[in-house]
Enzyme design. Structure first.
Site: not given
Length: 916
Positions: A545, A660, A606
């Site tokens: 994103r 993340d 992440s």
């Protein structure tokens, strides 16, 4: 007078709709735990949970207790779809006194019949399972355990009601020294009829018997049968609809003739529906109608009609002969003259009309009951249209085609959204009883195979406590400077700092000792000081994103877009991967009209990194299916900056990189000051938490707390969890791009659960438990069974028809029964994942509690990830097990509503404030 009588015996369609509605309500009452005790329609569970699939085989013995005889039957099933079973049977007449004498005498007689029969057909003493057809109302608590509620149909043996009739028969058989014969299943004649007519190609899920008595049964969704604990699959329910109307629900259709039949019966006020429908009563209904009309001088003028006052003077068989179109008039004359009456031609005609009205009403009421069952099934399975087979048997149905025609046509009018095909029974209930018994044995074998296969995945409390202790041990090793290299849990410092007093007002960057230059204040219940716009990039799986976060006086607003990373880029070169990311950032900025601005960017990355500063993180290893070359050992922020230069996108200012999990904790910490743990359970899994600085041996400084990125996905890579890895886990691990790595993650995360399920299903097919043992080429395809299917299949209340549809979409030829087993596999795999996650989290919260010297810790976990959020049971299972493993910790879970990207933007905002 005759017209009035015919009108009284005719029920209009509108009234039949009312009867259907009342029957559906009575069925619901019988199924509900709250209203079952008061319900007239008992809806008795039979513990029969499957129809035949054609693989049943072996010898099965059946005892069928009938109206006046006992039928013993030996059936050999060949596993050929039950197409050509070999059947031997013998009928033994019941002595008249046995039907009303002591119960023990009746069961002794049955056992003697069994012994006599077996002496004539077999000399071996190999194990023989026995199915017992017992056509009376029983309360069943297992397939082979049933208490008689009440006798009917002329039986009234003493000392049987309230007793387990299976045990009574088994004891009698043992007295005959037939120790190789075991009663494994009891059913009534209705269930036997359903099974007789059922094949895999044409399963029957409803049965209707219209004989001396009447009854029906159907395969109900087990979750709605509240009187049993079973909630998976379906269970056959014995409706016992003969008692419908005992609460006066049928009073508005009862005629004076019905009232008189009821009054002279042995059980007045009971079994009212049966007395309108069953063949035991139809002759007497006609008789009372004729008696009333003769009293009104409408029939048999000049005849002595006293004989019509005698119960049973007119038999139902005679009624059925009279309604015949061609010979009915002649049969009427013969029957009436045999009673000493002198009927005229007109009398015979009117008697024929009355007989037709009584039989037609019986068929119409059966149709109303059947329509109620079909409507209930359609509604409970969530179907717009129901197509179903209905097994039918009994004297009334067999004796006259007109009965079946009325039953079919009226059912169609009352339930137009249901298409029911009536399937006549070919062998009474005996064959069905043999099949029920064979199915019970097949299911028992299947259950043993399932339990044996799934046992290694079913973790005990002791297993989970051991995992918790091992996680704690690995955490301690990971925090130590000397022992860090030996730990499978990396415990990476993030330089996101809490303050010594926990107020959120402590030191910022540059105010403390060594390493403080890259420290970041954790935003507990805080709004960033400066307002403005910040970019965030959230990369953690196959999707990533790009976000813009706008911080204003009145709070935070966000806009974002999701971009896909193709597999060839995930597993290509590092340059191609980061070029693709920059292309997507530029596309987003263009759409948001942000190309002219230089905005601070927070980067959520992440994957396991060694954090060397707030904007410097060296990739240790790829996970989650990524393997882009030239990245491991490199600073990912620098790789992003280099890609921006290659793309001549100079308006990019990367100020912070966070994992993340940390981003999720930051995001939730904005809303809840107690949020000191971050948890991700999605494509991968990881956790972070606030550790006391004095315990972090890998970073200088003693004061305050620092967020530790655990990288717990690698827990067990050193072999410490080998005892809980199953053969299925090893198969999954071997086929990944990083075998032997991220072992804990491969037990828990969404990327792998579907594959674990697929390997289990393949093993079940090999053992001939699933899909009738037929090869499933499609199931050989890697990743065909997505983890999202687990989430859908486990939705509480999802009709098994929909589970079956999901499997059939995967080109798996799944029966209803297969769907139940697949759901159980999914539940087992996801439950283990949630419990292992809970064990890891229990180690974290207990360590935090002990660090702080508290008897009770209250803490919030910020959580993100599709598995946690989307799976219908994962979060409940995780929280339940966490309460058990860490009883001194009160843990609240707060879902990150906008993913870890918002956390990255908050990090960027704080970084900017710190720099200023």
């Amino acid at each position: 007078q005759v017209q009035r009588a015919l009108l009284a015996l005719t029920i209009p369609l509108e009234m039949l709709q009312v009867v259907k509605g009342r029957m559906m309500q009575a069925m619901s009452n019988g199924l509900s735990r709250q209203t079952h005790a008061q319900a007239n329609v008992q809806m008795l569970p039979t513990y029969i949970c499957s129809t035949p699939n054609g693989m049943e085989e072996g010898n099965v013995l059946v005892v069928e207790l009938c109206q006046s005889h006992v039928r013993i039957l030996l059936m050999t099933l060949l596993g050929d779809g039950n197409q050509s079973p070999h059947v031997t049977d013998k009928i033994f007449d019941i002595p008249g006194d046995s039907m009303q004498g002591p119960g023990e005498a009746l069961f002794d007689f049955i056992a003697q019949c069994v012994r006599q029969f077996l002496a004539g057909v077999t000399s071996t003493e190999e194990y023989l399972p026995l199915g017992f057809v017992f056509p009376f109302s029983c309360k069943q608590t297992q397939l082979n355990k049933a208490e008689l509620l009440s006798w009917s149909k002329g039986f009234s043996c003493s000392d049987v009601e309230g007793k387990d009739v299976v045990q009574l028969l088994q004891s009698a058989i043992n007295k005959q020294e037939l120790f190789h014969v075991e009663v494994v299943a009891l059913m009534n004649d209705t269930v036997g009829t359903m099974m007789t007519c059922s094949t895999r190609e044409r399963p029957c899920e409803v049965a209707l018997v219209v004989d001396k008595g009447t009854n029906s049964c159907f395969m109900a969704e087990a979750q709605y049968v509240e009187m049993v604990e079973e909630t998976n699959g379906r269970m056959c329910v014995n409706i016992e609809w003969g008692c419908f109307g005992d609460d006066d629900a049928l009073n508005d259709i009862l005629t004076p003739y019905d009232q008189r039949v009821d009054q002279e019966s042995s059980n007045p006020g009971k079994r009212r529906f049966e007395k309108l429908v069953g063949s035991l009563y139809l002759g007497d209904i006609v008789r009372h109608t004729l008696m009333a009309l003769s009293a009104e001088k409408a029939l048999f003028i000049g005849s002595n009609v006293t004989v019509l006052g005698t119960k049973g003077a007119l038999k139902t068989q005679q009624v059925l002969e009279i309604i015949d179109t061609e010979e009915g008039m002649a049969k009427a004359r013969v029957a009436l003259e045999a009673l000493g009456l002198r009927p005229s031609e007109r009398d015979c005609c009117r008697v024929q009309q009355i007989c037709r009205a009584v039989v037609s009403r019986s068929a119409a009421l059966c149709a109303a009951g059947l329509a109620a069952i079909l409507g209930y099934i359609r509604h409970s399975r969530g179907l717009e249209r129901l197509v179903i087979n209905v097994a039918v048997d009994g004297e009334l149905y067999r004796a006259h085609s007109r009965f079946g025609e009325i039953l079919q046509s009226v059912t169609g009018l009352l339930a137009p959204e249901c298409m029911a095909a009536l399937v006549p029974s070919v062998d009474g209930t005996g064959r069905g009883a043999a099949i029920v018994t064979a199915v019970a044995l097949r299911l028992a074998d299947q259950r043993r195979e399932m339990d044996q296969l799934l046992a290694p995945l079913r973790l005990s409390r002791t297993d989970l406590e051991r995992v918790q202790a091992l996680m704690r041990q690995e955490m301690e090793l990971g925090l130590g400077q000397e022992t860090n290299a030996n730990s499978s849990v990396r415990m990476l410092p993030t330089y996101v700092r809490g303050t010594p007093d926990g107020t959120g007002e402590g030191r910022g960057p540059g105010e403390g000792g060594p390493g403080e230059a890259v420290a970041l204040l954790m935003p507990l219940c805080w709004l960033p000081a400066e307002r403005g716009e910040f970019l965030a990039l959230d990369l953690g799986g196959t999707n990533f994103r790009v976000l813009v976060v706008r911080v204003a006086e009145d709070g935070i607003r966000m806009a974002s877009e999701i971009y896909l990373i193709p597999t060839n880029i995930m597993q290509g070169t590092g340059e191609a991967l980061f070029d693709h990311i920059i292309d997507c950032i530029m596309d987003f900025q263009l759409k948001q009209d942000l190309m002219e601005q230089v905005l601070p960017l927070g980067f959520t990355f992440s994957f396991p990194c060694q954090q060397l500063g707030l904007d410097k993180a060296v990739l240790l290893t790829w996970t989650k299916g990524f393997s882009a070359s030239g990245c491991v050992g490199e600073d990912v922020v620098q790789l992003l900056r280099e890609a921006a230069r290659r793309k001549q996108h100079l308006a990019l200012k990367v100020v912070a990189v966070v994992n993340d999990t940390v981003g999720t904790m930051m995001s939730c910490g904005y809303d809840d000051p107690k949020c000191e743990i971050g948890l991700i359970v999605g494509t991968g899994t990881n956790a972070c938490y606030m550790e006391e600085m004095q315990n972090v041996g890998t970073v200088e400084g003693e004061q305050g707390r620092m967020c530790i990125n655990m990288e717990w996905g690698a827990f067990g890579d050193n072999g410490c969890l080998d005892h809980i890895f199953t053969d299925f886990d090893r198969l999954v691990d071997e086929k990944t791009i990083n075998p032997g790595k991220q072992r804990f993650e491969k037990l828990i995360s969404g990327m792998y659960l579907g594959e674990i399920v697929r390997y289990i299903l393949l093993a079940l097919v090999e053992k001939q438990v699933l899909f009738r043992g037929k090869p499933c080429p499609r199931l050989q395809t890697r990743d065909i069974f997505k983890t999202k299917f687990l989430s859908t299949i486990e939705i509480d209340g999802l009709a098994l028809q929909q589970v079956q549809a999901i499997l059939q979409d995967l080109e798996l030829d799944a029966s209803f029964e297969d769907s139940v087993l697949v759901r159980e596999v999914c539940q087992t795999v996801s439950l283990r994942a949630a419990q292992l996650c809970a064990a890891g989290l229990a180690a974290v919260v207990e360590k935090m509690r002990e660090n702080r010297g508290l008897s009770q810790l209250a803490v919030t976990v910020g959580v993100d990830g599709t598995l946690y959020k989307v799976h219908p049971c994962f979060s409940q299972h995780l929280q339940k097990m966490l309460r058990e493993l860490a009883p001194n910790c009160t843990v609240t879970f707060l879902q990150s509503e906008d993913g870890s990207g918002k956390g990255a933007a908050l990090v960027a905002a704080v970084a900017c404030r710190g720099a200023e």
